[in-house]
Design an enzyme around this catalytic site. Sequence first.
Site, PDB file in Angstrom:
ATOM      1  N   CYS A 149       0.629  -1.406  -0.333  1.00 36.44           N
ATOM      2  CA  CYS A 149       0.173  -0.219   0.330  1.00 36.44           C
ATOM      3  C   CYS A 149       1.007   1.005   0.234  1.00 36.44           C
ATOM      4  O   CYS A 149       0.739   1.753  -1.206  1.00 36.44           O
ATOM      5  CB  CYS A 149      -0.824  -0.198   0.874  1.00 36.44           C
ATOM      6  SG  CYS A 149      -0.439  -0.650   2.835  1.00 36.44           S
TER       7      CYS A 149
HETATM    8  N1  LIG Z   1      -4.370  -4.417   5.009  1.00 39.28           N
HETATM    9  C1  LIG Z   1      -4.049  -3.339   3.601  1.00 39.28           C
HETATM   10  O1  LIG Z   1      -4.473  -2.324   3.773  1.00 39.28           O
HETATM   11  C2  LIG Z   1      -3.351  -4.081   3.372  1.00 39.28           C
HETATM   12  C3  LIG Z   1      -2.155  -2.755   1.889  1.00 39.28           C
HETATM   13  C4  LIG Z   1      -1.550  -3.789   1.142  1.00 39.28           C
HETATM   14  C5  LIG Z   1      -1.049  -5.159   0.741  1.00 39.28           C
HETATM   15  N2  LIG Z   1      -2.227  -6.176   2.323  1.00 39.28           N
HETATM   16  C6  LIG Z   1      -1.438  -7.813   2.429  1.00 39.28           C
HETATM   17  O2  LIG Z   1      -2.476  -8.009   2.560  1.00 39.28           O
HETATM   18  C7  LIG Z   1      -2.178  -9.400   3.069  1.00 39.28           C
HETATM   19  C8  LIG Z   1      -3.253  -8.962   3.984  1.00 39.28           C
HETATM   20  O3  LIG Z   1      -3.818  -7.878   4.319  1.00 39.28           O
HETATM   21  P1  LIG Z   1      -4.914  -7.393   5.624  1.00 39.28           P
HETATM   22  O4  LIG Z   1      -4.319  -6.897   5.717  1.00 39.28           O
HETATM   23  O5  LIG Z   1      -6.255  -8.488   5.390  1.00 39.28           O
HETATM   24  O6  LIG Z   1      -4.022  -9.016   6.862  1.00 39.28           O
HETATM   25  P2  LIG Z   1      -5.456  -9.545   7.963  1.00 39.28           P
HETATM   26  O7  LIG Z   1      -6.600  -8.508   8.076  1.00 39.28           O
HETATM   27  O8  LIG Z   1      -4.381  -9.395   9.294  1.00 39.28           O
HETATM   28  O9  LIG Z   1      -5.890 -11.140   7.255  1.00 39.28           O
HETATM   29  C9  LIG Z   1      -5.382 -11.877   7.271  1.00 39.28           C
HETATM   30  C10 LIG Z   1      -6.109 -13.314   6.360  1.00 39.28           C
HETATM   31  O10 LIG Z   1      -5.608 -14.526   6.635  1.00 39.28           O
HETATM   32  C11 LIG Z   1      -5.336 -15.486   6.679  1.00 39.28           C
HETATM   33  N3  LIG Z   1      -4.415 -16.476   7.917  1.00 39.28           N
HETATM   34  C12 LIG Z   1      -3.694 -16.490   8.219  1.00 39.28           C
HETATM   35  N4  LIG Z   1      -3.025 -17.386   8.653  1.00 39.28           N
HETATM   36  C13 LIG Z   1      -3.800 -18.288   7.526  1.00 39.28           C
HETATM   37  C14 LIG Z   1      -3.008 -19.568   7.027  1.00 39.28           C
HETATM   38  N5  LIG Z   1      -1.546 -20.445   7.747  1.00 39.28           N
HETATM   39  N6  LIG Z   1      -4.045 -19.720   6.325  1.00 39.28           N
HETATM   40  C15 LIG Z   1      -4.666 -19.478   5.640  1.00 39.28           C
HETATM   41  N7  LIG Z   1      -4.986 -18.436   5.986  1.00 39.28           N
HETATM   42  C16 LIG Z   1      -4.363 -17.896   7.210  1.00 39.28           C
HETATM   43  C17 LIG Z   1      -6.091 -14.590   7.941  1.00 39.28           C
HETATM   44  O11 LIG Z   1      -6.918 -15.399   8.472  1.00 39.28           O
HETATM   45  P3  LIG Z   1      -8.126 -15.610  10.077  1.00 39.28           P
HETATM   46  O12 LIG Z   1      -8.450 -14.281  10.188  1.00 39.28           O
HETATM   47  O13 LIG Z   1      -9.044 -16.507  10.439  1.00 39.28           O
HETATM   48  O14 LIG Z   1      -6.627 -15.854  10.989  1.00 39.28           O
HETATM   49  C18 LIG Z   1      -7.268 -13.668   6.894  1.00 39.28           C
HETATM   50  O15 LIG Z   1      -8.560 -14.333   6.270  1.00 39.28           O
HETATM   51  C19 LIG Z   1      -1.249  -8.645   4.278  1.00 39.28           C
HETATM   52  O16 LIG Z   1       0.098  -9.411   3.598  1.00 39.28           O
HETATM   53  C20 LIG Z   1      -0.873  -7.353   4.005  1.00 39.28           C
HETATM   54  O17 LIG Z   1       0.275  -7.175   3.975  1.00 39.28           O
HETATM   55  C21 LIG Z   1      -3.036  -5.144   3.208  1.00 39.28           C
END
Ligand SMILES: NC(=O)c1ccc[n+]([C@@H]2O[C@H](COP(=O)([O-])OP(=O)(O)OC[C@H]3O[C@@H](n4cnc5c(N)ncnc54)[C@H](OP(=O)(O)O)[C@@H]3O)[C@@H](O)[C@H]2O)c1
Length: 337
Positions: A149
């Site tokens: 981001c």
């Molecule tokens: N948030 C942002 O603005 C943003 C922007 C750009 C990129 N990203 C990237 O996008 C990715 C997701 O970000 P997020 O903000 O959505 O994070 P998040 O809210 O912490 O969500 C992570 C997701 O991954 C799942 N998960 C974790 N470990 C897992 C495993 N071993 N097997 C299957 N599922 C698993 C979690 O499931 P549970 O909830 O059931 O644990 C949850 O659904 C990250 O790599 C982040 O750096 C995020």
Amino acid sequence: MIRVGVVGATGYAGEELVEVLLRHPEAEVTSLSALVEKEVPFSELYPRFGKKISLVCGNLDVDEVSADSDLVFLALPHTVSMKIAPRFLKNGKKVIDLSADYRLPPETYEKWYGTKHCDTGNLSDAVYGLPEINRDTIKAARLVANPGCYPTSVILALLPIAGWLAEAGVEAIVDSKSGATGAGRKAVVSLSFGEVDENLKCYKANEHQHMPEMEHVLARAAGADVRVNFTPHLVPVRRGILSSIYIRHEGLPGEDAIHKMYEDRFKDEPFVRLRPAGQMPQIHDVAGTNFCDIGIKVARGMLVIVSAIDNLLKGASGQAVQNMNIMTGLDERMGLI
Ligand SMILES: NC(=O)c1ccc[n+]([C@@H]2O[C@H](COP(=O)([O-])OP(=O)(O)OC[C@H]3O[C@@H](n4cnc5c(N)ncnc54)[C@H](OP(=O)(O)O)[C@@H]3O)[C@@H](O)[C@H]2O)c1
């Protein structure tokens, strides 16, 4: 119809992907999975999806998801994606990974993410999914590394002058502010309401893991090293990133000349909007959209560039759908606002 699986559907980025894909006329969400103890209807987890989607969200089973999908989005934490992506690729699926796992060369990844890369074979084939730079290679990619981001907001803001920065050997000083959803949904004390509300704090000053991504991508665009000093801040809003970039140099072109460089670079880009010279963007204008708004100003010998994006859309899930559209030959703007 493209059959799409969302892995990591319970996180902020995954939830946003579902929202965008439900509006998409050529995509059908066929599977939702995460790390869950037992299957649960998605609309029970998130009532706003009631009467919109009837799928259950189950624990990830790669073969089951592969059977139902043509393309999968991995909205997973870094280090998790690189263990899962190869299994989908082996099953012949296109993959768009939202984590940092496929964005950097292995040695840079190891240095900044503190672990060895375990899928270097696919890493070398991955395409960095910033359409404004790599549109043609994204078209043929099997694995797209969706940009971070902060890097999206900073790389777009510096792209038109990357060559000049490299040639003049000028550093860009970047001060970014992000809303709290940028850090994901997991419970962390420093991100709780009491810590974030009515507060403004700086973290990882000039040592954030997104800095090498900015330098790596800008250097490739410029054909020579570009130096970025990056300090992020957490601000009490849910979504949005505002990046303010400062550049001082004796040989700085005038405001009109710089504005023209930006106009020329972005005139055909559907999701980059340049503000009139001297006017600055704001988060309110881009929240809920896939746009990156950019403003520039030259005064007192300094160039100030400001960019604004929604971290969950142009900074994550909107850009991921933009990449899906390009990979599947659809209009790049389809399903996006
Ligand atoms: N948030 C942002 O603005 C943003 C922007 C750009 C990129 N990203 C990237 O996008 C990715 C997701 O970000 P997020 O903000 O959505 O994070 P998040 O809210 O912490 O969500 C992570 C997701 O991954 C799942 N998960 C974790 N470990 C897992 C495993 N071993 N097997 C299957 N599922 C698993 C979690 O499931 P549970 O909830 O059931 O644990 C949850 O659904 C990250 O790599 C982040 O750096 C995020």
